[in-house]
Each structure stands twice: as C-alpha cells, then as structure tokens.
Scaffold this motif. Structure first.
Motif, PDB file in Angstrom:
ATOM      1  N   UNK A  47       0.848  -1.189   0.000  1.00  0.00           N
ATOM      2  CA  UNK A  47       0.000   0.000   0.000  1.00  0.00           C
ATOM      3  C   UNK A  47       0.889   1.248   0.000  1.00  0.00           C
ATOM      4  N   UNK A  48       0.467   2.277  -0.712  1.00  0.00           N
ATOM      5  CA  UNK A  48       1.294   3.477  -0.823  1.00  0.00           C
ATOM      6  C   UNK A  48       1.580   4.098   0.545  1.00  0.00           C
ATOM      7  N   UNK A  49       0.644   3.977   1.469  1.00  0.00           N
ATOM      8  CA  UNK A  49       0.873   4.504   2.814  1.00  0.00           C
ATOM      9  C   UNK A  49       2.083   3.844   3.465  1.00  0.00           C
ATOM     10  N   UNK A  50       2.315   2.595   3.121  1.00  0.00           N
ATOM     11  CA  UNK A  50       3.432   1.850   3.692  1.00  0.00           C
ATOM     12  C   UNK A  50       4.715   2.099   2.921  1.00  0.00           C
ATOM     13  N   UNK A  51       4.592   2.314   1.632  1.00  0.00           N
ATOM     14  CA  UNK A  51       5.766   2.430   0.773  1.00  0.00           C
ATOM     15  C   UNK A  51       6.447   3.782   0.934  1.00  0.00           C
ATOM     16  N   UNK A  52       5.649   4.856   0.879  1.00  0.00           N
ATOM     17  CA  UNK A  52       6.241   6.194   0.989  1.00  0.00           C
ATOM     18  C   UNK A  52       5.246   7.202   1.568  1.00  0.00           C
ATOM     19  N   UNK A  53       4.295   6.713   2.338  1.00  0.00           N
ATOM     20  CA  UNK A  53       3.279   7.597   2.892  1.00  0.00           C
ATOM     21  C   UNK A  53       3.819   8.520   3.973  1.00  0.00           C
ATOM     22  N   UNK A  54       3.072   9.568   4.283  1.00  0.00           N
ATOM     23  CA  UNK A  54       3.554  10.565   5.253  1.00  0.00           C
ATOM     24  C   UNK A  54       3.820  10.000   6.644  1.00  0.00           C
ATOM     25  N   UNK A  55       3.067   8.993   7.053  1.00  0.00           N
ATOM     26  CA  UNK A  55       3.292   8.460   8.398  1.00  0.00           C
ATOM     27  C   UNK A  55       4.630   7.743   8.513  1.00  0.00           C
ATOM     28  N   UNK A  56       4.999   6.961   7.500  1.00  0.00           N
ATOM     29  CA  UNK A  56       6.290   6.279   7.574  1.00  0.00           C
ATOM     30  C   UNK A  56       7.431   7.275   7.387  1.00  0.00           C
ATOM     31  N   UNK A  57       7.254   8.250   6.506  1.00  0.00           N
ATOM     32  CA  UNK A  57       8.292   9.272   6.326  1.00  0.00           C
ATOM     33  C   UNK A  57       8.467  10.073   7.607  1.00  0.00           C
ATOM     34  N   UNK A  58       7.374  10.428   8.258  1.00  0.00           N
ATOM     35  CA  UNK A  58       7.466  11.168   9.516  1.00  0.00           C
ATOM     36  C   UNK A  58       8.169  10.340  10.598  1.00  0.00           C
ATOM     37  N   UNK A  59       7.918   9.025  10.602  1.00  0.00           N
ATOM     38  CA  UNK A  59       8.589   8.159  11.577  1.00  0.00           C
ATOM     39  C   UNK A  59      10.092   8.134  11.318  1.00  0.00           C
TER      40      UNK A  59
END
Length: 271
Positions: A250-262
């Motif tokens: 899922x894009x949220x997992x691949x490069x989404x803002x939550x993973x980038x923020x983490x």
C-alpha cells in the motif's frame, strides 16, 4: 516385495528431484527483478543524478543520487529495496525524503534494474556496501548516514549494519528470518535447504544502535507478527510504528507521510 522396492525407488527419486528443484530454483522465487533498466534519473526525479556503484567483486550497479531538496540536514539515506521492481518504483520515496532535507541514494542490486550478476545474500550485502561507499565519496560522514530498508531490503540493511553501523536504522516491513518467511508461505520447504539465511531478528538483537520499525498490520506478504518480533528484539528501539488496515505494498506503507514522519523522528533522535 518387488512392488515395494519399485515404489520406494520412485518416491526416493521424486524426493531427490523435488529437492533439486527447491535448491536450484528458490532464488528465482526470493528475488524478483522486473521493469528492466530504469530511465535516466533526471527524467523521473528533478535534480537527481545517475551514478555507478562499484562492488568489491567487480560489478558496476546503476543508482540514482537525489540531493536534498528541502532545508539541507547534512545527512544522507541509503535505501535498500525490497525483492521486486527496480529503483524507479522507489522514486516517490526518494522525493519524499529529499523534501525532508536528506540526500538519498536509491540503487538496484545485482541482477536488478539491468545490472549484471545474480542475487545472493552476500552479494546484496556487498551491493549495499558499495552504496555506502558512494555516499562517503559524495562527502557524507558515516555518523550522518541512515539506512532505510524495505522488506528484503530491511534484511540487507541489517546485515550491512553489522559491519558498517549507521546513525540510525529504519526497517519497513521486516521479516524475522528467511526461514520464517518460508515457513509462512512454503511450509513444505525444509529450512536446511535454504541457500540464504537473512537472520534479521537475531542480528537486530545484537545491534546496539537506534532502530525504528514500521509495520502494516494487514500485511499478507510479511506477517505482521514477524515485524513485531524484530521490533521487540531491538535493544535500542526508538519507535514501532503500526499502520492498521495497511498492506505490504500500500502506498501509505511504501512512501506515505506516516512512515516518512517516523523516519524523520528517528533522524531527529540520532543526528
């Protein structure tokens, strides 16, 4: 008695044949390069450069160096990819990290992205080491380089961290070991027949450096419990980010803002 002997011989031959297929063909299941050679870096990511990585065993690997686009943090990210596609599919991640002020290197392993060579665990570790060498050649100090490892790349980054510790290690969807993955997807394959190990959980347990782990709770590729096990094993865990209802690709997992923020929080912790 003759029938029994013949049946045993047939079964034995089938077992040998199956074993040979598993031994010889398993890497074609583990490593799935696709997409061919990527286009020029500048055609995909503004300001990116095509670079060549030189491995210890004499291979030349294609990569993209993406300079920081936001406020420069004077820090770099080595991205180690998962087991499919090529660096072009990681362009959105590189752009997102560059916008946060990091210089980023995305590259393709041997056998991926038009590169020569055949993927193996030692080979991919050597490829990542070549990426680290390039970042150092670009003037990035080792204590300001972080690793972002995705799925299989989390295993590669973990292996590299043993010999070349980064400032911080970000593991996205890590599995606990290749044997555990085989047990989840191919339970008939004996562990002893695996040609690569990727002992991520065991290796992370011996790493005394800041680690963050991102987990998709609905991941059907890498079971979430394996990623949780990796996080639990990390002596210096900074964060365990869990995204509910989120799958492996899922894009949220691949490069989404939550993973980038983490990742940014990990960088703020260590830089």
């Amino acid at each position: 008695m003759r029938t029994v002997i013949v049946s045993a011989a047939v079964l034995g031959g089938a077992a040998v044949l199956l074993g040979g297929l598993v031994w010889g063909g398993q890497r074609s299941v583990i490593y799935l390069p696709s997409g061919g050679e990527p286009p020029p870096a500048g055609d995909v990511v503004q300001g990116a450069e095509d670079v060549v990585l030189h491995t210890d065993d004499g291979l030349e690997l294609g990569g993209w160096y993406v300079p920081a686009a936001g406020q420069d943090r004077d820090a770099a990210v080595l991205v180690t990819n998962g087991n499919a596609g090529n660096r072009e599919s990681r362009a959105p991640l590189a752009q997102a990290l560059a916008q946060e002020g990091f210089s980023v290197l995305v590259f393709d392993y041997r056998g991926f992205g038009g590169n020569e060579g055949d993927p193996t665990e030692p080979g991919l570790t050597a490829d990542a080491r070549a990426g680290l060498d390039l970042l150092r050649e670009r003037g990035h100090d080792g204590d300001r380089i972080l690793y972002w490892g995705e799925s299989l790349g989390a295993a590669v980054a973990t292996n590299l961290a043993v010999e070349e510790p980064p400032a911080g290690l970000f593991l996205r969807s890590p599995f606990s070991s290749l044997a555990d993955m085989a047990g989840s997807h191919y339970p008939v394959v004996p562990e002893a027949m695996l040609r690569d190990d990727y002992l991520v959980r065991t290796t992370v347990a011996d790493l005394h450096l800041p680690v963050s782990v991102a987990i998709g709770e609905s991941d059907t590729v890498v079971p979430a419990e394996q990623s949780h096990a990796v996080a639990e094993a990390a002596p210096d865990l900074v964060e365990e980010l869990v995204l509910p209802d989120t799958g492996h690709n899922d894009l949220a997992m691949v490069h989404g803002p939550e993973v980038v923020d983490a990742f940014v929080r990990l960088a703020d912790e260590v830089l």
